[in-house]
Design a protein around this motif. Structure first.
Motif, short mmCIF file in Angstrom:
data_model
loop_
_atom_site.label_atom_id
_atom_site.label_comp_id
_atom_site.label_asym_id
_atom_site.label_seq_id
_atom_site.Cartn_x
_atom_site.Cartn_y
_atom_site.Cartn_z
N GLN A 1 0.94 -1.21 -0.08
CA GLN A 1 -0.19 0.11 0.09
C GLN A 1 0.98 1.33 -0.01
O GLN A 1 0.66 2.48 -0.63
CB GLN A 1 -0.91 0.11 1.25
N ALA A 2 1.88 1.16 0.75
CA ALA A 2 2.75 2.39 0.89
C ALA A 2 3.76 2.63 -0.10
O ALA A 2 3.93 3.61 -0.68
CB ALA A 2 3.80 2.21 2.15
N ARG A 3 4.36 1.65 -1.08
CA ARG A 3 5.24 1.41 -1.89
C ARG A 3 5.17 0.88 -3.23
O ARG A 3 5.99 0.89 -4.05
CB ARG A 3 6.61 1.31 -1.17
N GLY A 4 3.97 0.06 -3.31
CA GLY A 4 3.62 -0.38 -4.54
C GLY A 4 4.48 -1.76 -4.51
O GLY A 4 4.18 -2.59 -5.66
N LYS A 5 5.06 -2.32 -3.74
CA LYS A 5 5.95 -3.62 -3.76
C LYS A 5 6.03 -3.94 -2.41
O LYS A 5 6.35 -3.08 -1.47
CB LYS A 5 6.91 -3.54 -4.70
N ALA A 6 6.60 -5.39 -2.34
CA ALA A 6 6.86 -5.76 -0.79
C ALA A 6 7.98 -6.95 -1.13
O ALA A 6 7.92 -7.83 -2.22
CB ALA A 6 5.90 -6.36 0.00
N THR A 7 8.99 -7.21 -0.20
CA THR A 7 9.84 -8.06 -0.06
C THR A 7 10.03 -9.16 0.87
O THR A 7 9.77 -8.42 2.08
CB THR A 7 11.45 -7.50 -0.51
N LEU A 8 9.93 -10.28 0.88
CA LEU A 8 10.08 -11.26 1.91
C LEU A 8 11.19 -12.33 1.89
O LEU A 8 11.10 -13.01 0.75
CB LEU A 8 8.65 -11.86 2.09
N ALA A 9 11.83 -12.37 2.81
CA ALA A 9 13.03 -13.12 2.93
C ALA A 9 12.76 -14.42 3.98
O ALA A 9 12.42 -14.07 5.09
CB ALA A 9 14.37 -12.63 3.07
N VAL A 10 12.64 -15.50 3.41
CA VAL A 10 12.18 -16.61 4.37
C VAL A 10 13.32 -17.60 4.56
O VAL A 10 14.15 -17.94 4.08
CB VAL A 10 10.72 -17.21 4.06
N SER A 11 13.07 -18.75 5.70
CA SER A 11 14.10 -19.60 6.04
C SER A 11 13.42 -21.00 5.62
O SER A 11 12.20 -20.96 5.67
CB SER A 11 14.57 -19.45 7.55
#
Length: 233
Positions: A33-43
């Motif tokens: 909503q704030a930046r138009g994209k998101a990043t997620l790093a998972v284990s």
């Protein structure tokens, strides 16, 4: 400890999985909503499987989310040891099937993880920093990411002033050679979660907090944002 630790303790693993998945989804949604994209790093590992299944069903705009890994065994995605396969099998379904996935394994350099570091690091860097969410796990030996006790590149990987994005790691407890985000990249995130289960891991974390020289301590010492610890028996 320099980092602020927020503790979230639950009576059972299913409740933990639900609460953590919803917290992560809310953070990703806010980023979109704030930046138009998101990043997620998972284990990887067995611990996050149920949480991944719940997260996959959260109704956010997954088409604007990129998922990557904190670390990876240097094996192809067809191996049952692959974290990429784990993510494909348990997370990239339902709503989350629309997400973009960035693997760390590079088939071009399948026989030599060190030869792949520059290319893989550049692809991770292209995601932009900070990450929106990083989810860590922890082993019974106190390792997180692929920061294994006795690892051949442990000091470089956990150097808070290091400039590399990824490092290779070989250690007795690691099995295959591995590739891992370095400590500065793991900590360059807007939200940091540590997902652990069982009394034994709670005790290991307490030992690290008390000052024992375990790899997880590097995260607790240098984290730039609060560490949200999610734990269940």
């Amino acid at each position: 400890m320099n980092a602020k630790i927020h503790r979230h303790e639950f009576a059972d693993k299913l409740t933990l999985a639900d609460r953590l998945a919803r917290a992560v989804a809310a953070t990703l949604d806010a980023a979109v909503q704030a930046r138009g994209k998101a990043t997620l790093a998972v284990s990887g590992g067995s611990t996050p499987k149920t949480m991944f299944a719940v997260l996959a069903e959260q109704e956010i705009d997954w088409s604007k989310v990129t998922v990557t890994l904190v670390d990876e065994r240097w094996v192809g995605a067809d191996s049952d040891r692959s974290n990429a396969r784990l993510v494909a099998d348990h997370l990239l379904h339902h709503e989350a099937r629309k997400a973009t996935f960035l693997p760390l394994f590079d088939a071009t350099h399948a026989d030599d993880v060190d030869a792949a570091l520059a290319d893989v690091g550049a692809r991770v860097d292209a995601l932009g920093l900070p990450f929106d969410v990083v989810i860590l796990g922890m082993g019974g030996d106190g390792h997180t990411a692929s920061f294994f006790p006795g690892g051949d590149h442990l000091s470089e990987a956990t150097d808070p002033a290091g400039r590399a994005t990824v490092a290779s790691m070989r250690a007795d407890g690691a099995g295959e050679p591995r590739i891992t985000l370095t400590l500065p990249r793991v900590l360059d995130t807007r939200a940091l979660y540590l997902h652990i289960e069982g009394a034994d891991k709670k005790d290991v974390l307490a030992r690290a907090e008390a000052g024992e020289d375990l790899p997880i301590r590097s995260v607790l010492t240098h984290a730039r944002v609060p560490v949200d610890v999610y734990w269940a028996p």
